[in-house]
Structure formats: C-alpha cells, structure tokens
Design an enzyme around this catalytic site. Structure first.
Site, short mmCIF file in Angstrom:
data_model
loop_
_atom_site.label_atom_id
_atom_site.label_comp_id
_atom_site.label_asym_id
_atom_site.label_seq_id
_atom_site.Cartn_x
_atom_site.Cartn_y
_atom_site.Cartn_z
N TYR A 162 -6.49 6.09 4.66
CA TYR A 162 -6.62 5.00 3.52
C TYR A 162 -5.78 4.08 3.98
CZ TYR A 162 -5.54 2.42 -0.49
OH TYR A 162 -5.25 1.45 -1.30
N GLU A 211 0.66 -1.03 -0.02
CA GLU A 211 0.05 0.07 0.22
C GLU A 211 0.97 1.29 -0.01
OE1 GLU A 211 -3.05 0.01 -0.61
OE2 GLU A 211 -3.80 -1.62 -0.70
N ASP A 215 -9.86 6.04 -2.00
CA ASP A 215 -8.75 6.40 -2.60
C ASP A 215 -9.19 7.14 -3.83
OD1 ASP A 215 -9.23 4.20 -4.16
OD2 ASP A 215 -7.22 3.66 -4.33
#
Ligand code: SF4
Length: 366
Positions: A127, A44, A145
């Site tokens: 996020y 991520e 996102d």
C-alpha cells in the site's frame, strides 16, 4: 470480481466523474500541497491506523524538526521517537528512521522511484509503496486500503470477508484495472477520499456519490450491509502493574525494556512494570528486587487509581503503585526526570496515563 458496465467508454466516464469530483471536493490537507516523496511517505506512515485530524499537528511538528530524509537519518532514534510520542504504534517511527538511513546509504538520499526498491525498505508494504510512488512519481500503481476496498466491494456488491487472501488479491486486480493511468496519484487519492468522506463505513452518502450510476450495491439496496463484518480477533485482557518510584526531590525512575522482555512498549521510556494476572503486588515487588535491586518494605507500595489502555486486540488494565524511596536506584541507561515534567522523553500513552494518575495523587497529598 466484476463491476457491471465498467469497460470502454463507460470506464472512461467513471474515471472522469470521480476525478472531477475529487478536484472539486478534496479536503485541504498539508500533504496534498506537495510532490515531495519524503513528505508523502511520512503522511502515509502517520495515517496508518490514525485519524487525519490527529495526524496533522504531528506531521507539521515532525517536519519542523526533520525537514528532509537527511536530517531524519542523522538524528538519534530517541529524538525521532520523542516526536512520535502520543501518536502510538511506535514501530512506525523506528522503521521510518531505519528506512531514512537506508535511503541515505543506498539511494543517495532520495526516496527510490522503483517499486521493488521501495518495497525493500523497512516499514513499507504494497500500500505505502503504491501511494508514495503514484503520488510523488506518477507511477501507475493502484493502492488498496480499507477505504478503497469498501468502495470496490460496494461497486461490485461483493460479499464475504474482504481481507481473505484470495478476495484481497481480487480487489488488488480490480483496483489496478480501474486506475486512471495518466493521473495515478490523483486517482488513488480520489478513491481513498471517496471512501473516507462519502462511501463511509456507516450511512454511505449515495445521493452525493459521483460514481453512484455504476454502483451495484446501491442498485440492490444493500450498500449499508457491505462490506460484511469480519470475524473479530478476540480481545485479550492484560493487567500491567507499574511502579512509580519517587524520591524526596520528586524525581522518578523510567527504564526501557528491550524487545522480547515481555514489555508492551519496547524502546519507549516507561515505569518499571510487570505483566500480572491479578492485583497482587508481590510480582511487582519481586520484579523491582530482581531487576533493579529495590527492596520493598511492607506497606511501602500505595495502590493508585487504575487506568485502561487499548492496543489493537489487547485491553490493558494499568495498575500503578506509588513507592516513596529515599534514593532512586542507579541503573545504567535509566532516566530520572521529575515526575511533573518528563520534557521530551519518548514515552508511550500508557506511561503518560500512569504519570497523570500518580501526579494527581501526589498533588492531593501536598
Ligand atoms: Fe458507496 Fe453509495 Fe457511492 Fe455506491 S453509490 S460507491 S455505496 S457511496
């Protein structure tokens, strides 16, 4: 924001349709083969502002060198940065390293499974916390996102700037309402995958879309017009004059600027450089004398081919100068690698571009 007819049985059908599509169409990506929070977290962070294809080799190399949080925490920041070199946005690597140390010190080496604890780690925002906790620990937290926001905006035919704080908050609530509570990790990945591969910024493939029956923008024929363009931050033009010192053995000098010293690539090894407003060499010569004690004689600086480098809203013009010296200055903490081989030093892409220009120039003269 409301998405028409997305309640009760219709919502159930919507979720089922997207999850089935995801199982059948998801891309085979290395971080999808694991529930290890460290690996998911790393992916991520690497994927922020970076394309999937560019991330994959970095992800694999990084894990080969730092296979778990403990090995990452034990390593020096320099080693971590050298494995990040070329991927850009280096604060991501520094925060990753800091967070690994905090996890070892405060969470027994395990990525925390509580939302607040995850959010307290360096470099982890809403996020990333939602992505890692939902995928690794099945926590019912929806991600939002750019990809997910675009899908939601089109589903609800939402106009305006999606990043406006009240709109973004609205989208967060909608994303959370839609979340499939029993499989939050798959759901989040399915929403992101839909945005990345079907509901793309340009030319969305509505004919292949599993949620087309619920999409208001498609019905109105305005899918391509949404989301509406944001007001762009104006590009700032920056010129950086850099000194490629080279001694008779072909060695050069790399230094590291500290934060707030006016450098654009703090913590990375770079050629001595100064921000300049024009092509005059005098600023760079003064910088070399004041900071490194190198006195430049007239005619000693050879201007090399300029290069361009873009970082977020900055359009940087790199102006390298080759300076041959009898001896490189002795500077505490500096590096003097061969210009032709920097080995595993953590250098930015801008430094790499300058080195390439200088090497090409030196080779022509050989
Ligand atoms: Fe996006 Fe088209 Fe699907 Fe609507 S129907 S969500 S615009 S791909």
């Amino acid at each position: 924001m409301t998405i028409p007819a997305l309640t009760g049985p219709s919502l159930k059908k919507f979720r089922c349709s997207l999850l089935t599509w995801f199982v059948e169409h998801k891309r085979d990506l290395p971080w999808r083969k694991t529930k290890d929070p460290y690996r998911i977290w790393l992916s991520e962070i690497m994927l922020q502002q970076t394309r999937v294809a560019a991330v994959i080799p970095y992800y694999e190399n990084f894990l080969a060198r730092f296979p778990d949080i403990q090995s990452l925490a034990r390593s020096r920041a320099e080693a971590v940065l050298s494995h990040w070199a070329g991927l850009g946005y280096y604060s991501r690597a520094r925060n990753l390293h800091r967070a690994a140390n905090e996890i070892v010190a405060g969470h027994g080496g395990n990525f925390p499974n509580e939302h607040e604890a995850a959010l307290a780690l360096p470099g982890i925002g809403r996020y990333t916390a939602a992505a890692v906790l939902s995928i690794a620990y099945d926590k019912p937290l929806a991600v939002l996102d750019g990809n997910v926001a675009r899908v939601l905006a089109r589903l609800g035919a939402l106009r305006g700037d999606l990043r406006a704080p009240s709109t973004w908050q609205n989208l967060e609530t909608t994303a959370q309402d839609l979340l499939a509570q029993k499989s939050p990790g798959d759901w989040n990945q399915a929403m992101m995958e839909l945005g990345a591969t079907v509901c793309t910024p340009k030319s969305p493939k509505c004919g292949e879309c599993p949620v087309a029956p619920w999409c208001r923008a498609r019905k109105l024929g305005i899918a391509e017009q949404l989301p509406e363009a944001r007001k762009k931050r104006a590009t700032v033009q920056v010129t950086i004059a850099a000194a490629v010192l080279i001694d008779p053995k072909g060695r050069t000098l790399l230094v590291r600027h500290r934060d707030n010293e006016g450098a654009l690539f703090s913590h990375m090894w770079q050629f001595p450089a100064v921000e300049s407003t024009d092509e005059k060499q005098s600023l760079l010569a003064k910088h070399l004398q004041d900071k490194l004690g190198v006195k430049i004689k007239p005619g000693q600086m050879t201007p090399l081919k300029s290069a361009r480098h873009a970082v977020t809203f900055r359009d940087i013009r790199l102006l390298p100068f080759l300076i041959r010296v009898e001896r490189l200055p002795t500077i505490d903490g500096a590096q003097t690698p061969a210009l032709l081989n920097f080995g595993r030093l953590a250098i930015s892409n801008a430094t790499r571009k300058i080195a390439r220009v200088a090497i090409a120039h030196v080779r022509v003269l050989e």
